[in-house]
Design an enzyme around this catalytic site. Structure first.
Site, PDB file in Angstrom:
ATOM      1  N   HIS A   1       0.820  -1.215   0.000  1.00 57.39           N
ATOM      2  CA  HIS A   1       0.000   0.000   0.000  1.00 57.39           C
ATOM      3  C   HIS A   1       0.851   1.261   0.000  1.00 57.39           C
ATOM      4  O   HIS A   1       0.382   2.341   0.361  1.00 57.39           O
ATOM      5  CB  HIS A   1      -0.949   0.018   1.205  1.00 57.39           C
ATOM      6  CG  HIS A   1      -1.703  -1.260   1.386  1.00 57.39           C
ATOM      7  ND1 HIS A   1      -1.272  -2.267   2.245  1.00 57.39           N
ATOM      8  CD2 HIS A   1      -2.825  -1.734   0.782  1.00 57.39           C
ATOM      9  CE1 HIS A   1      -2.108  -3.290   2.174  1.00 57.39           C
ATOM     10  NE2 HIS A   1      -3.053  -2.996   1.302  1.00 57.39           N
TER      11      HIS A   1
HETATM   12  S1  FES Z   1       1.639  -0.482   3.327  1.00 58.85           S
HETATM   13 FE1  FES Z   1       0.089  -1.904   3.790  1.00 58.85          FE
HETATM   14  S2  FES Z   1       1.185  -3.638   4.434  1.00 58.85           S
HETATM   15 FE2  FES Z   1       2.736  -2.174   4.012  1.00 58.85          FE
END
Ligand code: FES
Length: 198
Positions: free
Chosen positions: A156
């Site tokens: 993410h």
């Molecule tokens: S940014 Fe979501 S698990 Fe690393």
């Protein structure tokens, strides 16, 4: 998300798949190495229960990182170059916890400017503090960018600096965790034990 970030995520996803393939290859090679390693390391059962893990660092070059497993967790050991150490001071304006005030994320002896016992060696768990993906390394030092290099989580888009400190504006809430560890000798780190001299 900017186009740059999207590109970086794309590149890093490809890199992630390559690394995952490489790790699978290493795991296969590990079968052949097992008899030798078994004579040096605690048994698999003892390791699963949390036995400390020795990491020889004598041959590591500046900028080199090794990955080990401790209690089933991935741990990164990075030998930082002088350039990398210099970059740590440039990053602080963009960090959520620049001074390691979240006490759950490191032992007290690593709550310092470099988040380490010895500035040259960073030891952090390779688990993103958002949802636990393994961050990948991007060690090109870029003093003029808001993120000057470190660890990038492809899941993410969380970014961490070269001390595992989390950047602002990303989903990960805290810095990467520093496990307990100590130097047995200048060329040997013990992960999972910090009693005695850290
Ligand atoms: S940014 Fe979501 S698990 Fe690393």
């Amino acid at each position: 998300m900017s186009e740059d970030d999207a590109d970086r995520i794309d590149r890093n996803r490809r890199h992630f798949l390559t690394v995952a393939t490489a790790v699978t290859g290493v795991a296969g090679a590990g079968v052949a190495l097992y008899p030798f390693l078994a004579s040096l390391q605690p048994s698999a059962r003892a390791q699963a229960l949390g036995a400390p893990v020795e990491v020889p660092i004598g041959s590591m070059q500046p900028g080199e990182m090794v990955r080990v497993l401790w209690r089933g967790k991935l741990v990164f050991v990075l030998r930082r170059s002088q350039e990398m150490l210099g970059q740590l001071a440039n990053d602080t304006a963009n960090l959520k916890d620049p001074n390691s005030e979240e006490v759950t994320q490191q032992p007290s002896y690593a709550a310092n400017d470099t988040r380490s016992v010895k500035p040259e060696y960073l030891v952090v768990e390779g688990s993103c503090t958002h949802l636990g993906c393994a961050p990948i390394e991007d060690f090109d030092v870029r003093p003029s960018e808001s993120w000057g290099g470190g660890f990038f989580c492809p899941c993410h888009g969380s970014k961490f600096d070269l001390a595992g400190r989390v950047h602002t504006g990303v989903p990960a809430p805290t810095n990467l965790r520093v496990p307990p560890y100590r130097f047995v000798r200048d060329d040997l780190i013990l992960i999972g034990q910090d009693t005695g001299a850290a």
